[in-house]
Write an enzyme that holds these catalytic residues in place. Structure first.
Site, PDB file in Angstrom:
ATOM      1  N   ARG A 110      30.330 -37.153   2.809  1.00 20.15           N
ATOM      2  CA  ARG A 110      29.984 -37.954   3.945  1.00 20.15           C
ATOM      3  C   ARG A 110      28.861 -39.197   3.788  1.00 20.15           C
ATOM      4  O   ARG A 110      28.089 -39.587   4.370  1.00 20.15           O
ATOM      5  CB  ARG A 110      29.336 -36.927   4.859  1.00 20.15           C
ATOM      6  CG  ARG A 110      29.975 -36.066   5.567  1.00 20.15           C
ATOM      7  CD  ARG A 110      31.079 -36.373   6.634  1.00 20.15           C
ATOM      8  NE  ARG A 110      31.989 -35.492   6.844  1.00 20.15           N
ATOM      9  CZ  ARG A 110      32.089 -34.517   7.812  1.00 20.15           C
ATOM     10  NH1 ARG A 110      31.066 -34.555   8.723  1.00 20.15           N
ATOM     11  NH2 ARG A 110      33.095 -33.700   7.857  1.00 20.15           N
ATOM     12  N   ARG A 117      27.515 -41.249   9.956  1.00 22.65           N
ATOM     13  CA  ARG A 117      26.678 -41.369  11.206  1.00 22.65           C
ATOM     14  C   ARG A 117      25.039 -41.824  10.856  1.00 22.65           C
ATOM     15  O   ARG A 117      24.446 -42.422  11.665  1.00 22.65           O
ATOM     16  CB  ARG A 117      26.764 -40.287  12.226  1.00 22.65           C
ATOM     17  CG  ARG A 117      27.885 -40.414  13.058  1.00 22.65           C
ATOM     18  CD  ARG A 117      27.819 -39.311  13.972  1.00 22.65           C
ATOM     19  NE  ARG A 117      28.188 -37.856  13.481  1.00 22.65           N
ATOM     20  CZ  ARG A 117      28.478 -36.819  13.970  1.00 22.65           C
ATOM     21  NH1 ARG A 117      28.353 -36.739  15.246  1.00 22.65           N
ATOM     22  NH2 ARG A 117      28.356 -35.712  13.194  1.00 22.65           N
ATOM     23  N   ARG A 120      31.694 -47.692  15.230  1.00 27.74           N
ATOM     24  CA  ARG A 120      32.332 -46.586  15.919  1.00 27.74           C
ATOM     25  C   ARG A 120      32.093 -46.852  17.415  1.00 27.74           C
ATOM     26  O   ARG A 120      33.103 -46.544  18.055  1.00 27.74           O
ATOM     27  CB  ARG A 120      31.618 -45.100  15.609  1.00 27.74           C
ATOM     28  CG  ARG A 120      32.311 -44.022  16.416  1.00 27.74           C
ATOM     29  CD  ARG A 120      31.397 -42.656  16.104  1.00 27.74           C
ATOM     30  NE  ARG A 120      32.164 -41.473  16.243  1.00 27.74           N
ATOM     31  CZ  ARG A 120      32.351 -40.833  17.332  1.00 27.74           C
ATOM     32  NH1 ARG A 120      32.156 -41.700  18.639  1.00 27.74           N
ATOM     33  NH2 ARG A 120      32.912 -39.763  17.453  1.00 27.74           N
ATOM     34  N   ASP A 140      39.744 -37.918   7.841  1.00 30.49           N
ATOM     35  CA  ASP A 140      39.424 -36.737   7.953  1.00 30.49           C
ATOM     36  C   ASP A 140      40.364 -35.677   7.590  1.00 30.49           C
ATOM     37  O   ASP A 140      41.579 -35.983   7.635  1.00 30.49           O
ATOM     38  CB  ASP A 140      38.976 -36.651   9.705  1.00 30.49           C
ATOM     39  CG  ASP A 140      38.153 -35.323   9.919  1.00 30.49           C
ATOM     40  OD1 ASP A 140      36.956 -35.560   9.548  1.00 30.49           O
ATOM     41  OD2 ASP A 140      38.651 -34.172   9.880  1.00 30.49           O
ATOM     42  N   TYR A 193      40.681 -24.505  12.000  1.00 28.99           N
ATOM     43  CA  TYR A 193      40.494 -25.386  13.106  1.00 28.99           C
ATOM     44  C   TYR A 193      41.805 -25.165  14.013  1.00 28.99           C
ATOM     45  O   TYR A 193      41.678 -25.419  15.126  1.00 28.99           O
ATOM     46  CB  TYR A 193      40.573 -26.882  12.605  1.00 28.99           C
ATOM     47  CG  TYR A 193      38.890 -26.835  11.968  1.00 28.99           C
ATOM     48  CD1 TYR A 193      38.128 -27.152  12.734  1.00 28.99           C
ATOM     49  CD2 TYR A 193      39.122 -26.923  10.677  1.00 28.99           C
ATOM     50  CE1 TYR A 193      36.621 -27.613  12.359  1.00 28.99           C
ATOM     51  CE2 TYR A 193      37.492 -27.130  10.154  1.00 28.99           C
ATOM     52  CZ  TYR A 193      36.520 -27.370  10.905  1.00 28.99           C
ATOM     53  OH  TYR A 193      35.189 -27.616  10.377  1.00 28.99           O
TER      54      TYR A 193
HETATM   55  O1  1CP Z   1      32.234 -40.232   3.588  1.00 23.02           O
HETATM   56  C1  1CP Z   1      33.090 -39.238   3.401  1.00 23.02           C
HETATM   57  O2  1CP Z   1      32.941 -38.005   3.029  1.00 23.02           O
HETATM   58  C2  1CP Z   1      34.288 -39.435   3.655  1.00 23.02           C
HETATM   59  C3  1CP Z   1      34.771 -39.037   4.987  1.00 23.02           C
HETATM   60  C4  1CP Z   1      35.074 -37.619   5.630  1.00 23.02           C
HETATM   61  C5  1CP Z   1      35.477 -36.333   4.901  1.00 23.02           C
HETATM   62  C6  1CP Z   1      35.587 -36.253   3.323  1.00 23.02           C
HETATM   63  C7  1CP Z   1      34.916 -37.309   6.700  1.00 23.02           C
HETATM   64  C8  1CP Z   1      34.558 -38.386   7.711  1.00 23.02           C
HETATM   65  N1  1CP Z   1      35.045 -36.190   7.063  1.00 23.02           N
HETATM   66  C9  1CP Z   1      35.721 -35.494   6.006  1.00 23.02           C
HETATM   67  C10 1CP Z   1      36.139 -33.992   5.526  1.00 23.02           C
HETATM   68  C11 1CP Z   1      36.039 -33.214   6.596  1.00 23.02           C
HETATM   69  N2  1CP Z   1      35.962 -33.363   7.858  1.00 23.02           N
HETATM   70  C12 1CP Z   1      35.425 -31.666   6.483  1.00 23.02           C
HETATM   71  C13 1CP Z   1      35.367 -31.342   5.036  1.00 23.02           C
HETATM   72  C14 1CP Z   1      34.224 -31.582   4.401  1.00 23.02           C
HETATM   73  C15 1CP Z   1      32.958 -30.817   5.022  1.00 23.02           C
HETATM   74  O3  1CP Z   1      32.960 -29.518   5.141  1.00 23.02           O
HETATM   75  O4  1CP Z   1      32.244 -31.250   5.975  1.00 23.02           O
HETATM   76  C16 1CP Z   1      35.541 -31.002   7.637  1.00 23.02           C
HETATM   77  C17 1CP Z   1      35.257 -29.473   7.726  1.00 23.02           C
HETATM   78  C18 1CP Z   1      35.892 -31.764   8.478  1.00 23.02           C
HETATM   79  C19 1CP Z   1      36.181 -31.626  10.117  1.00 23.02           C
HETATM   80  C20 1CP Z   1      35.214 -32.401  10.939  1.00 23.02           C
HETATM   81  N3  1CP Z   1      35.365 -33.726  11.099  1.00 23.02           N
HETATM   82  C21 1CP Z   1      33.761 -32.237  11.408  1.00 23.02           C
HETATM   83  C22 1CP Z   1      33.327 -30.593  11.136  1.00 23.02           C
HETATM   84  C23 1CP Z   1      33.443 -29.949  12.217  1.00 23.02           C
HETATM   85  C24 1CP Z   1      32.524 -28.647  12.152  1.00 23.02           C
HETATM   86  O5  1CP Z   1      33.290 -27.747  11.940  1.00 23.02           O
HETATM   87  O6  1CP Z   1      31.603 -28.565  12.203  1.00 23.02           O
HETATM   88  C25 1CP Z   1      33.396 -33.062  12.061  1.00 23.02           C
HETATM   89  C26 1CP Z   1      31.907 -33.437  12.583  1.00 23.02           C
HETATM   90  C27 1CP Z   1      34.233 -34.236  11.718  1.00 23.02           C
HETATM   91  C28 1CP Z   1      34.102 -35.706  12.117  1.00 23.02           C
HETATM   92  C29 1CP Z   1      33.784 -36.622  10.941  1.00 23.02           C
HETATM   93  N4  1CP Z   1      34.504 -36.797   9.871  1.00 23.02           N
HETATM   94  C30 1CP Z   1      34.065 -37.709   9.205  1.00 23.02           C
HETATM   95  C31 1CP Z   1      33.100 -37.870   9.888  1.00 23.02           C
HETATM   96  C32 1CP Z   1      31.846 -39.239   9.426  1.00 23.02           C
HETATM   97  C33 1CP Z   1      32.541 -37.475  11.049  1.00 23.02           C
HETATM   98  C34 1CP Z   1      31.512 -37.803  12.269  1.00 23.02           C
HETATM   99  C35 1CP Z   1      32.321 -38.673  12.986  1.00 23.02           C
HETATM  100  C36 1CP Z   1      31.578 -39.341  14.215  1.00 23.02           C
HETATM  101  O7  1CP Z   1      31.406 -38.321  15.317  1.00 23.02           O
HETATM  102  O8  1CP Z   1      31.243 -40.255  14.218  1.00 23.02           O
END
Ligand code: 1CP
Length: 355
Positions: free
Chosen positions: A27, A31, A40, A77, A154
């Protein structure tokens, strides 16, 4: 192999000596960066960012413009695959992912088809090509997918639900149907990762975020087996360069030996696992990536430096360490603290005395 200006990430993966330990953060684009929040807001939604290659590429490069990171990870994602399968993904601010059409019946699962990445996920592949052009071989680019099990959680729950009532019920009540779902997901994940490789990523990472909720027997049956299926079907090289696979199971510390036997090249280590212990257990079978507690980034620069020193010395001055966090960068972190971490990794690993 086409050269990178900075190839320390790939060198560490192949357990070759490096001058400074390479570092990137899960990540790293997200954010905690004001420039991410601004983009965003302008785009209107998270999915709009993901589906617009120019924006996804710009966000991928944002952290690299600030910090001397040794790898980029594509901004996208793991849930783009279920979206491409027709589940209708959206993200509500502060609430995480929501599917408009979660899997609620046998019929919902039976009608799932493996997406064609070049058509259904073309925006991801376009973002990769554009990002590689913009990166200009400064550092390698990592592509990624979720594990079949993590995607299934999910898709069955329909949203982020940390107690997983529906997938647990499916696992207990109809494991055969769950296997049908995991099988189509394994095929979808390997197809998407291979398309990402063909589009130009230099390494791929599999996020098994929810593998750690399973007991050991079920972890092997419902998660690890399908991760192995995915890895077996991956292209091992592209345009003459080998493509390494990083496997991260959050909460998977007790299964490192099993994970190292999947054919992956790197294990992502979470913060519950001791890095020195992990290295002793897997030996030189795989490289290790990790594992600073992300919460340390909320502390003072002095404490961040001290924690980096501790993590570096836990691994020791041997080849095969990629510095990372044990999980993603928390939203509340100050970007200046990330700068402290990255500089500390480079400075302290260069000076590190052999143990
Ligand atoms: O910078 C990076 O790491 C690259 C981008 C990236 C990656 C590798 C994002 C952007 N998401 C992911 C993978 C991801 N997405 C995972 C596996 C890694 C982990 O365990 O965190 C998972 C479970 C998700 C699903 C997801 N997408 C969640 C988690 C939900 C939960 O169960 O709590 C969330 C909050 C997102 C949204 C997301 N994806 C990425 C970002 C920066 C965000 C936040 C988005 C926003 O609200 O602006």
């Amino acid at each position: 192999m086409r050269a990178f200006k900075n190839d320390s990430f790939l060198r560490a993966i192949w357990r070759q000596p490096v001058v400074k330990t390479p570092v990137w953060m899960m990540r790293q684009a997200g954010r905690y960066l004001p420039e991410y929040r601004a983009l965003r807001q302008k785009a209107g939604s998270f999915m709009q960012l993901c589906k617009t290659p120019e924006l996804a590429s710009e966000i991928t490069l944002q952290p690299l413009a600030r910090f001397p990171l040794d790898a980029a990870i594509l901004f996208s994602d793991i849930l783009t695959i279920p979206d491409a399968m027709g589940l209708g993904l959206s993200f509500k601010e502060g609430e995480g992912p929501i599917f408009a059409h979660p899997l609620r019946s046998e019929h919902d699962i039976a009608r799932l088809r493996v997406p064609t990445p070049e058509v259904d996920l073309a925006y991801v592949l376009d973002a990769i090509r554009l990002t590689q052009k913009n990166l200009a071989r400064q550092v390698p680019l990592i592509g990624f997918c979720g594990s079949p099990w993590t995607l299934a959680t999910y898709m069955v729950e329909g949203c982020a639900n940390k107690s997983f009532p529906r997938i647990q019920a499916l696992r207990q009540g109809d494991p055969k149907l769950l296997h049908t779902l995991l099988d189509v997901l394994a095929k979808s994940v390997s197809a998407h990762l291979n398309a990402q490789i063909r589009a130009g990523v230099n390494a791929v990472m599999i996020f098994d975020t929810w593998g750690g909720m399973l007991n050991t027997a079920d972890y092997q049956i419902f998660s690890l087996y399908y991760v192995k299926q995915v890895i077996t079907h991956l292209l091992t090289q592209h345009e003459g360069s080998p493509i390494p696979v990083i496997l991260f199971t959050k909460g998977g510390g007790q299964w490192l030996e099993l994970m190292a036997a999947t054919g992956c090249h790197v294990l992502g280590i979470d913060c519950q696992t001791d890095l020195n212990d992990a290295r002793l257990r897997v030996g030189d079978k795989v490289a290790l990536q990790g594992n600073l507690d992300p919460a340390i980034l909320l502390e003072s620069p002095e404490r961040i430096r001290a924690a980096v020193a501790k993590t570096l010395s836990a691994f020791g001055k041997k080849p095969g360490h990629i510095f990372n966090l044990g999980h993603g960068v928390p939203q509340q972190v100050l970007p200046e603290h990330v700068a402290v971490l990255v500089d500390a990794v480079h400075e302290l690993s260069e000076k590190q005395i052999p143990l």
